[in-house]
Design a protein around this motif. Structure first.
Motif, PDB file in Angstrom:
ATOM      1  N   SER A  10       0.856  -1.183   0.000  1.00 31.99           N
ATOM      2  CA  SER A  10       0.000   0.000   0.000  1.00 31.99           C
ATOM      3  C   SER A  10       0.891   1.232   0.000  1.00 31.99           C
ATOM      4  N   ASN A  11       0.463   2.246  -0.747  1.00 32.42           N
ATOM      5  CA  ASN A  11       1.142   3.542  -0.666  1.00 32.42           C
ATOM      6  C   ASN A  11       0.143   4.632  -0.287  1.00 32.42           C
ATOM      7  N   ALA A  12      -0.963   4.226   0.309  1.00 29.99           N
ATOM      8  CA  ALA A  12      -1.975   5.175   0.781  1.00 29.99           C
ATOM      9  C   ALA A  12      -1.458   5.896   2.019  1.00 29.99           C
ATOM     10  N   SER A  13      -2.119   6.970   2.378  1.00 27.31           N
ATOM     11  CA  SER A  13      -1.661   7.752   3.524  1.00 27.31           C
ATOM     12  C   SER A  13      -1.687   6.944   4.820  1.00 27.31           C
ATOM     13  N   ASP A  14      -2.561   5.961   4.930  1.00 24.93           N
ATOM     14  CA  ASP A  14      -2.664   5.118   6.116  1.00 24.93           C
ATOM     15  C   ASP A  14      -2.288   3.675   5.760  1.00 24.93           C
ATOM     16  N   ALA A  15      -1.151   3.516   5.082  1.00 25.15           N
ATOM     17  CA  ALA A  15      -0.744   2.229   4.530  1.00 25.15           C
ATOM     18  C   ALA A  15      -0.659   1.126   5.582  1.00 25.15           C
ATOM     19  N   ARG A  16      -0.064   1.425   6.719  1.00 27.05           N
ATOM     20  CA  ARG A  16       0.110   0.386   7.748  1.00 27.05           C
ATOM     21  C   ARG A  16      -1.242  -0.150   8.229  1.00 27.05           C
ATOM     22  N   ALA A  50       5.262   7.732  -4.654  1.00 24.71           N
ATOM     23  CA  ALA A  50       4.980   7.536  -3.227  1.00 24.71           C
ATOM     24  C   ALA A  50       5.598   6.224  -2.737  1.00 24.71           C
ATOM     25  N   ILE A  51       6.284   6.294  -1.613  1.00 26.14           N
ATOM     26  CA  ILE A  51       6.899   5.116  -1.003  1.00 26.14           C
ATOM     27  C   ILE A  51       5.797   4.128  -0.596  1.00 26.14           C
ATOM     28  N   TYR A  52       6.070   2.860  -0.828  1.00 21.59           N
ATOM     29  CA  TYR A  52       5.138   1.795  -0.454  1.00 21.59           C
ATOM     30  C   TYR A  52       5.493   1.237   0.924  1.00 21.59           C
ATOM     31  N   THR A  53       4.497   0.701   1.569  1.00 17.71           N
ATOM     32  CA  THR A  53       4.695  -0.164   2.725  1.00 17.71           C
ATOM     33  C   THR A  53       4.313  -1.551   2.244  1.00 17.71           C
ATOM     34  N   ASN A  54       5.210  -2.509   2.459  1.00 17.15           N
ATOM     35  CA  ASN A  54       4.973  -3.886   2.034  1.00 17.15           C
ATOM     36  C   ASN A  54       5.043  -4.821   3.227  1.00 17.15           C
ATOM     37  N   ARG A  55       4.572  -6.037   2.997  1.00 16.60           N
ATOM     38  CA  ARG A  55       4.638  -7.085   4.011  1.00 16.60           C
ATOM     39  C   ARG A  55       4.509  -8.418   3.293  1.00 16.60           C
ATOM     40  N   ILE A  56       5.344  -9.368   3.647  1.00 20.35           N
ATOM     41  CA  ILE A  56       5.301 -10.702   3.050  1.00 20.35           C
ATOM     42  C   ILE A  56       4.775 -11.684   4.090  1.00 20.35           C
ATOM     43  N   LEU A  57       3.825 -12.507   3.683  1.00 18.32           N
ATOM     44  CA  LEU A  57       3.283 -13.551   4.540  1.00 18.32           C
ATOM     45  C   LEU A  57       3.516 -14.905   3.896  1.00 18.32           C
ATOM     46  N   GLU A  58       3.930 -15.868   4.684  1.00 15.38           N
ATOM     47  CA  GLU A  58       3.949 -17.254   4.247  1.00 15.38           C
ATOM     48  C   GLU A  58       2.800 -17.920   4.985  1.00 15.38           C
ATOM     49  N   ILE A  59       1.891 -18.514   4.225  1.00 13.22           N
ATOM     50  CA  ILE A  59       0.659 -19.047   4.816  1.00 13.22           C
ATOM     51  C   ILE A  59       0.448 -20.510   4.468  1.00 13.22           C
ATOM     52  N   ARG A  88      -2.867   6.591  -5.641  1.00 16.28           N
ATOM     53  CA  ARG A  88      -2.430   5.762  -4.514  1.00 16.28           C
ATOM     54  C   ARG A  88      -3.079   4.387  -4.606  1.00 16.28           C
ATOM     55  N   VAL A  89      -2.385   3.397  -4.072  1.00 15.37           N
ATOM     56  CA  VAL A  89      -2.900   2.037  -3.998  1.00 15.37           C
ATOM     57  C   VAL A  89      -3.290   1.777  -2.555  1.00 15.37           C
ATOM     58  N   THR A  90      -4.586   1.619  -2.313  1.00 14.66           N
ATOM     59  CA  THR A  90      -5.081   1.381  -0.959  1.00 14.66           C
ATOM     60  C   THR A  90      -4.523   0.077  -0.418  1.00 14.66           C
ATOM     61  N   ILE A  91      -4.705  -0.994  -1.163  1.00 10.69           N
ATOM     62  CA  ILE A  91      -4.159  -2.302  -0.780  1.00 10.69           C
ATOM     63  C   ILE A  91      -3.972  -3.143  -2.036  1.00 10.69           C
ATOM     64  N   ASP A  92      -2.868  -3.856  -2.061  1.00  7.75           N
ATOM     65  CA  ASP A  92      -2.586  -4.782  -3.154  1.00  7.75           C
ATOM     66  C   ASP A  92      -2.222  -6.107  -2.498  1.00  7.75           C
ATOM     67  N   ILE A  93      -2.888  -7.166  -2.906  1.00  4.77           N
ATOM     68  CA  ILE A  93      -2.637  -8.505  -2.367  1.00  4.77           C
ATOM     69  C   ILE A  93      -2.302  -9.412  -3.538  1.00  4.77           C
ATOM     70  N   ASP A  94      -1.071  -9.886  -3.567  1.00  2.00           N
ATOM     71  CA  ASP A  94      -0.638 -10.750  -4.664  1.00  2.00           C
ATOM     72  C   ASP A  94      -0.104 -12.071  -4.129  1.00  2.00           C
TER      73      ASP A  94
END
Length: 158
Positions: A10-16, A50-59, A88-94
């Motif tokens: 996400s690179n939205a203002s409230d990305a986290r 705009a800087i992104y906030t990312n997170r990787i999950l192994e599920i 802005r990208v609110t949320i991206d799930i890939d």
């Protein structure tokens, strides 16, 4: 049980907050085996700066790929419709990897994804070191008194 490596961004203002809600959603359809935590990344393959906030999950999940993908994209669409910020990208799930197969090679090769994989590897390494240190402290890695001279942890007996 199926396994997947998912990249959230996400690179939205409230990305986290957007990423935290996406993680909470994923917890309803899968179990999280590992989590990189949030980290910043530069935008790639996009015109935005705009800087992104990312997170990787192994599920792990009982869902097949098509159903997992469908649920993630439905969640993503709902969130994007609810929060609109221009450019802005609110949320991206890939779903980048599913059952060991790389499904999104461009994401898999990206700096943002590999930064997250490095964070996952580092956290796994720290856990393994802590586990081994705990075993040694508890005497589970071998002891001098039983003829192992502390080498049982690596399979050496004398």
């Amino acid at each position: 049980m199926n396994t997947a490596t998912i990249c959230l961004g996400s690179n939205a203002s409230d990305a986290r907050a957007h990423i935290a809600r996406a993680v909470a959603f994923i917890c309803t359809i899968a179990s999280i085996h590992d989590d990189s935590g949030d980290y910043p990344s530069d935008p790639e393959h996009t015109a935005t700066t705009a800087i992104y906030t990312n997170r990787i999950l192994e599920i792990g999940t009982a869902l097949h790929y098509d159903r997992l993908h469908s649920l993630c994209k439905k969640y993503e669409s709902t969130e994007r419709a609810a929060t609109v910020e221009e450019a802005r990208v609110t949320i991206d799930i890939d779903i980048v990897i599913f059952n060991g197969a790389v499904l999104r090679p461009l994401d898999h090769a990206s700096a943002y994804f590999n930064k997250g994989l490095a964070l996952l590897a580092a956290s796994k390494s720290e856990v393994e070191e802590e586990d081994f240190a705990g075993e040694v402290a508890d005497g589970e890695a071998g002891s001098v008194g039983d003829g192992d001279i502390g080498l049982a942890a690596v399979g050496v007996h004398i």
